[in-house]
Design an enzyme around this catalytic site. Structure first.
Site, PDB file in Angstrom:
ATOM      1  N   ARG A 258      11.948  66.562  -1.035  1.00 38.31           N
ATOM      2  CA  ARG A 258      10.667  66.977  -0.465  1.00 38.31           C
ATOM      3  C   ARG A 258      10.893  68.196   0.420  1.00 38.31           C
ATOM      4  O   ARG A 258      11.829  68.217   1.229  1.00 38.31           O
ATOM      5  CB  ARG A 258      10.024  65.844   0.340  1.00 38.31           C
ATOM      6  CG  ARG A 258       9.609  64.674  -0.550  1.00 38.31           C
ATOM      7  CD  ARG A 258       8.954  63.554   0.215  1.00 38.31           C
ATOM      8  NE  ARG A 258       8.757  62.404  -0.657  1.00 38.31           N
ATOM      9  CZ  ARG A 258       8.317  61.212  -0.251  1.00 38.31           C
ATOM     10  NH1 ARG A 258       8.025  61.028   1.018  1.00 38.31           N
ATOM     11  NH2 ARG A 258       8.176  60.215  -1.115  1.00 38.31           N
ATOM     12  N   GLU A 347       7.596  54.490  10.113  1.00 39.54           N
ATOM     13  CA  GLU A 347       7.338  54.083   8.727  1.00 39.54           C
ATOM     14  C   GLU A 347       8.601  54.159   7.872  1.00 39.54           C
ATOM     15  O   GLU A 347       9.294  55.172   7.862  1.00 39.54           O
ATOM     16  CB  GLU A 347       6.251  54.982   8.127  1.00 39.54           C
ATOM     17  CG  GLU A 347       5.875  54.625   6.699  1.00 39.54           C
ATOM     18  CD  GLU A 347       6.246  55.727   5.723  1.00 39.54           C
ATOM     19  OE1 GLU A 347       6.851  55.385   4.694  1.00 39.54           O
ATOM     20  OE2 GLU A 347       5.955  56.905   5.990  1.00 39.54           O
ATOM     21  N   ARG A 388      16.769  57.362   5.834  1.00 47.13           N
ATOM     22  CA  ARG A 388      15.837  56.996   6.911  1.00 47.13           C
ATOM     23  C   ARG A 388      16.070  55.579   7.419  1.00 47.13           C
ATOM     24  O   ARG A 388      16.041  55.328   8.623  1.00 47.13           O
ATOM     25  CB  ARG A 388      14.392  57.140   6.433  1.00 47.13           C
ATOM     26  CG  ARG A 388      13.384  56.680   7.487  1.00 47.13           C
ATOM     27  CD  ARG A 388      11.945  56.951   7.099  1.00 47.13           C
ATOM     28  NE  ARG A 388      11.638  58.367   7.187  1.00 47.13           N
ATOM     29  CZ  ARG A 388      10.424  58.842   7.417  1.00 47.13           C
ATOM     30  NH1 ARG A 388       9.412  58.020   7.575  1.00 47.13           N
ATOM     31  NH2 ARG A 388      10.213  60.145   7.469  1.00 47.13           N
TER      32      ARG A 388
END
Length: 432
Positions: A258, A347, A388
């Protein structure tokens, strides 16, 4: 993509979805183009009918009549030819607008502008209380010699990462654990490429609108996907599946890319927001039955929660509001894990149900029990995403001496290790 007939008959509901999802789309323009296109097609069909009828008269006409009939046929053909560009242009304009029409959110979805208006549903687990000054994940990695941000930045630029030693093993352990776990729950493991054609991103709904988030391979008609959802969603594109083959449920692992356009200044330090990462994605293709699909929504959400529970991480589940759920979503929940250094939940998973919105774009169809072709329904949810997930994993499981506790679920993938790293005091002495 929504069915055009549905849009015509439910313009009010579609307009509300446009408004609450904050989509830049003029529904009146779409409906006007639709009416114009219908009128053009009717004109074309009328001219074709007239031309065919005229052609049948030519063989039976007198010599005096034949010349006029032939000329009329030529005139009709010329008029039809002149309408073809307008027909193609209207058809393409309408298609582009249809690709921007958002899905209708579920009745339970809260209306809101952005993630600040998401609704917390529940919390699971208890954030740790440390009897020492905890470190953030960047400090933990640096003190153990598990990262080399300066060297990798020289190689790959900003928002890149490199893990060394036990941290690299931990990343692989997390991915393999997630694959094994999801396989044990009945999902078929897939190892897939991140290289995709542009039409697959259109089919998944990432285009139009997300072009600035995607890396393009110059000189090739290929791009780098940000999730395995993209290639898996197009695996059966254009096929006619037998209804009894559904549902299809996959746990797909791939690299992911990304550009993070628009995120300047956000999460520039550490592993939260990087350009390249690895991800295990849950993807489900079901029959066109909302009740069945919602059962799968609950199942893949439960899978993700069980993975976090096995990693011994505190987390919360939130329901995404209309302004934070994406154009194609009917229903979306996020799972957020506790990050001690930030004293907040971040998240780590997103669970989405899209109805037939993706299926219409991709041509994902099946024959039902009556032999009729139906568009399938699709769902997706993160299984795990690295690096993450290492942020809460390292920070929540750090110990006073700078080592990291290994949750029991990961130990078989790490040679039985219960602790990673060496005490910080020994690290200091070794480097002194």
């Amino acid at each position: 993509m929504l069915d055009l007939k549905f849009i015509r008959e439910n313009a009010g509901a579609v307009q509300r979805a446009i408004e609450v999802k904050r989509v830049n789309l003029d529904l009146n323009e779409l409906l006007r183009l639709d009416r114009d296109l219908v009128a053009l097609r009717q004109r074309v069909e009328a001219l074709q009918t007239e031309r065919n009828a005229n052609a049948k008269l030519v063989p039976r006409a007198t010599p005096e009549e034949r010349g006029a009939l032939i000329q009329k046929g030529k005139d009709l053909a010329e008029e039809l030819k002149g309408l073809e560009p307008a027909l193609r242009a209207h058809d393409e304009q309408l298609r582009q607008l249809l690709l921007r029409v958002p899905n209708i959110p579920h009745d339970t979805v809260p209306v809101g502008a952005d993630d600040s208006e998401n609704v917390e549903l529940r919390r699971e687990g208890t954030p740790p209380g440390f009897a020492f000054a905890p470190l953030d994940h960047v400090e933990l990695l640096e003190r153990q010699g598990w990262s080399d941000p300066e060297r990798v930045a020289r190689v790959s630029g900003s928002r890149s990462y490199l893990l060394k030693g036990e941290a690299a093993l931990l990343e692989m352990a997390v991915l393999m654990f997630a694959l094994d776990f999801l396989s044990g729950r009945g999902l078929t493991p897939l190892s897939t490429t991140a290289l995709v054609r542009p039409e697959t991103l259109m089919a998944s709904g990432h285009f139009p609108g997300g072009e600035d988030q995607v890396y393009k391979i110059e000189g090739d008609d290929l791009m780098l996907a940000g999730t395995a959802e993209v290639p898996v969603n197009s695996l059966y594109a254009g096929e006619q599946l037998a209804g009894e083959t559904l549902p299809l449920a996959f746990a797909a692992i791939s690299a992911a890319f990304r550009s993070e356009a628009g995120s300047a200044g956000r999460d520039v330090r550490g592993l939260i927001r990087v350009h390249e990462f690895r991800k295990v994605e849950q993807y489900v293709l079901t029959r066109a039955d909302e009740a069945e699909a919602l059962k799968w929504f609950a199942a893949i959400l439960a899978n993700a929660e069980a993975i976090l529970a096995a990693l011994e991480l505190p987390y919360r589940v939130v329901q995404n509001c209309t302004g934070d759920m994406g154009a194609g979503k009917v229903l979306m929940y996020d799972i957020e894990a506790w990050v001690p250094s930030e004293a907040q939940y971040r998240e780590t998973h997103s669970c989405s149900y899209l109805g037939d919105w993706q299926a219409r774009r991709a041509g994902l169809r099946y024959r039902d029990a009556d032999g009729r072709l139906q568009f399938a329904h699709t769902l997706n949810n993160t299984g795990i995403a690295t690096p993450r997930i290492l942020v809460p994993l390292l920070e929540n499981h750090q110990q006073a001496d700078g080592t990291v506790h290994v949750p029991a679920a990961l130990r078989p993938y790490l040679g039985g290790r219960a602790v990673l790293g060496v005490p910080v005091r020994e690290v200091v002495e070794a480097g002194a």
